[in-house]
Design a protein around this motif. Sequence first.
Motif, mmCIF file in Angstrom:
data_model
loop_
_atom_site.group_PDB
_atom_site.id
_atom_site.type_symbol
_atom_site.label_atom_id
_atom_site.label_comp_id
_atom_site.label_asym_id
_atom_site.label_seq_id
_atom_site.Cartn_x
_atom_site.Cartn_y
_atom_site.Cartn_z
ATOM 1 N N UNK A 166 0.831 -1.202 0.000
ATOM 2 C CA UNK A 166 0.000 0.000 0.000
ATOM 3 C C UNK A 166 0.865 1.252 0.000
ATOM 4 N N UNK A 167 1.951 1.209 0.771
ATOM 5 C CA UNK A 167 2.841 2.359 0.860
ATOM 6 C C UNK A 167 3.445 2.673 -0.512
ATOM 7 N N UNK A 168 3.866 1.657 -1.255
ATOM 8 C CA UNK A 168 4.426 1.876 -2.592
ATOM 9 C C UNK A 168 3.392 2.486 -3.528
ATOM 10 N N UNK A 169 2.162 1.975 -3.459
ATOM 11 C CA UNK A 169 1.085 2.525 -4.291
ATOM 12 C C UNK A 169 0.856 4.003 -3.964
ATOM 13 N N UNK A 170 0.813 4.343 -2.684
ATOM 14 C CA UNK A 170 0.548 5.725 -2.274
ATOM 15 C C UNK A 170 1.713 6.652 -2.624
ATOM 16 N N UNK A 171 2.933 6.138 -2.574
ATOM 17 C CA UNK A 171 4.072 6.955 -3.011
ATOM 18 C C UNK A 171 3.930 7.279 -4.497
ATOM 19 N N UNK A 172 3.498 6.287 -5.276
ATOM 20 C CA UNK A 172 3.272 6.527 -6.698
ATOM 21 C C UNK A 172 2.219 7.592 -6.933
ATOM 22 N N UNK A 173 1.099 7.501 -6.225
ATOM 23 C CA UNK A 173 0.038 8.507 -6.336
ATOM 24 C C UNK A 173 0.583 9.889 -5.993
ATOM 25 N N UNK A 174 1.320 9.979 -4.898
ATOM 26 C CA UNK A 174 1.841 11.262 -4.432
ATOM 27 C C UNK A 174 2.860 11.848 -5.403
ATOM 28 N N UNK A 175 3.712 10.991 -5.970
ATOM 29 C CA UNK A 175 4.738 11.469 -6.900
ATOM 30 C C UNK A 175 4.107 12.115 -8.126
ATOM 31 N N UNK A 176 3.006 11.537 -8.622
ATOM 32 C CA UNK A 176 2.302 12.143 -9.750
ATOM 33 C C UNK A 176 1.554 13.401 -9.327
ATOM 34 N N UNK A 177 0.961 13.380 -8.128
ATOM 35 C CA UNK A 177 0.136 14.504 -7.674
ATOM 36 C C UNK A 177 0.936 15.781 -7.484
ATOM 37 N N UNK A 178 2.200 15.665 -7.054
ATOM 38 C CA UNK A 178 2.983 16.871 -6.782
ATOM 39 C C UNK A 178 3.565 17.479 -8.055
ATOM 40 N N UNK A 179 3.294 16.864 -9.212
ATOM 41 C CA UNK A 179 3.861 17.356 -10.466
ATOM 42 C C UNK A 179 3.487 18.785 -10.788
ATOM 43 N N UNK A 180 2.328 19.246 -10.306
ATOM 44 C CA UNK A 180 1.880 20.611 -10.570
ATOM 45 C C UNK A 180 2.242 21.579 -9.448
ATOM 46 N N UNK A 181 2.935 21.100 -8.422
ATOM 47 C CA UNK A 181 3.304 21.955 -7.301
ATOM 48 C C UNK A 181 4.456 22.888 -7.677
ATOM 49 N N UNK A 182 4.594 23.971 -6.898
ATOM 50 C CA UNK A 182 5.810 24.762 -6.979
ATOM 51 C C UNK A 182 6.962 23.898 -6.467
ATOM 52 N N UNK A 183 8.124 24.048 -7.097
ATOM 53 C CA UNK A 183 9.297 23.240 -6.745
ATOM 54 C C UNK A 183 8.980 21.746 -6.861
ATOM 55 N N UNK A 184 8.205 21.393 -7.903
ATOM 56 C CA UNK A 184 7.790 19.993 -8.092
ATOM 57 C C UNK A 184 8.988 19.069 -8.232
ATOM 58 N N UNK A 185 10.084 19.564 -8.817
ATOM 59 C CA UNK A 185 11.252 18.706 -9.018
ATOM 60 C C UNK A 185 11.779 18.181 -7.689
ATOM 61 N N UNK A 186 11.853 19.047 -6.683
ATOM 62 C CA UNK A 186 12.356 18.620 -5.376
ATOM 63 C C UNK A 186 11.376 17.688 -4.683
ATOM 64 N N UNK A 187 10.080 18.001 -4.772
ATOM 65 C CA UNK A 187 9.082 17.129 -4.152
ATOM 66 C C UNK A 187 9.151 15.725 -4.745
ATOM 67 N N UNK A 188 9.270 15.642 -6.069
ATOM 68 C CA UNK A 188 9.324 14.327 -6.692
ATOM 69 C C UNK A 188 10.595 13.576 -6.318
#
Length: 506
Positions: free
Chosen positions: A8-30
Amino acid sequence: MLSYRAYLFSFLIGVSTAAVGNFSHAAWWQMLLLALFWRQIHHHHFHGLKTQVYLGWLFGLGYFCQGIWWLYVSMHDIGGMPSLMAAGGVLLLSAFLALFPTLAVALGARFYNQSNSAIAWASAWTIAEWLRGNILTGFPWIGFGDAQINGPFQGLIPIFGVLGATFATIWGAYKIGSAPGRIFLPLFSLGFAIAICSFFEGIEFTKPVGKMLEVRLLQGNFPQTMQYDPAAINRQNNYYFNGYLNKAADLTVGPETAITLAENQIPKDWEDRLQNYLNETKGYVLTGVIGAKGDQYSNRAKAYGPNGESYSYDKSHLVPFGEYIPPGFEWFVRAIKAPLSQFTMGSNEQAHLTIKRSDEPDISAVVMICYEDVFGAEIAQRIRKFPANPPNLLINLTNLAWFGNTSAPWQHLRLAQLRSLETGLPTIRSTNTGVTAIINDQGRVVAQLPVFNEGVLTGSVQARNGITPYVQFGDMPILLLSIMTLVIGWRKKKLLSTMSTQTKVL
């Protein structure tokens, strides 16, 4: 036995990695989230390769379900497909695309050891991303290097392309993930790499040519519907017919299929009025139309210029099931009763658009329709094919009304920014609903219209002349580096395994 919480943790990390793509400083978040994923893989190394592969696939499933969920809108809201079938379609495509992160994890695991795991991990992901962009017509959407348009590895993009940024992103994530317990060395090497990339950002591979080009980019904001309303079609056509004659500019651009008529059905009196107008203003108009040749149709961009000049470009990278039906799948289309188009594919050797201005150098432009600007290697190849007439500008005509008010327009905008960085050329984009924008050669958006608003973006763009290392060599350098790294890693690991066996025997 591995806990289900790890899956479940791996799945949620995947969801989060895609979700932060539109954030400011998305490169660092990813990079931070990918570092967490690497630690997850590292933590379960001794559970075996099969476990790591499952974790990689679940990460990819979460990543793509979140990243391309807007396909549901096109299939259900626009296409009229039943909700369960549309959701199932998104899930199946995501499950298929998740195979590429799975491959990357499997390759990386094969070369696991403390001395070369970082670069092997980065190489494996780079190769997997290249495969994703090429297999079955390719779908390189929401790549891990996309966020680097504003990230620490931006300087690599004109040299190695988005795959070079992907390599650095994964390598940097590994360094962050491996920092706990031995903080100094991983973070020092990461900081050193970022400093070098910052130096690359200051290099200009292209130079300005001529005066600024005055452009008008039309955004009609017409809703997409499969149940065509003749009155709505007339409103759209009249909006663009009149918009092209409204105000003079060096270049006026309308979006993909702005004019919904087949080219041979465009009113002759309007073409005559447009020709007289362009003869007087010395400007050019580029619009999306339906190309027609006998009983064959194409997704076409057509340009009109002064003194009877004309230009046509037919889209060459068609969307499977959207613009053509792949051979052998006619039965599937009949079964779901989807009203799909069947366009003819254009040649990949079509000439560039030429814009002539008095007392100024001619401007040459690469024309792209819809998601053709997703494929950076193809754009670079098109530029290389005409060395005697190198382009100075990129132009994209698209219609993202198919995907509603979702993240799709912003994801597409990032991809357009990447193409400007890779080529060192500015990009102008005319879209139906957004994001209509002007992007400079550094990949920065200098002007844009609000999404889902009718409007005209008037501005200036500086054409450029020159070629970047990426355009000259394409993906070959970063792919060769990745393959060589994996081969060296494999030989090194085999040698260490042999030495370990001999030590045990002694």
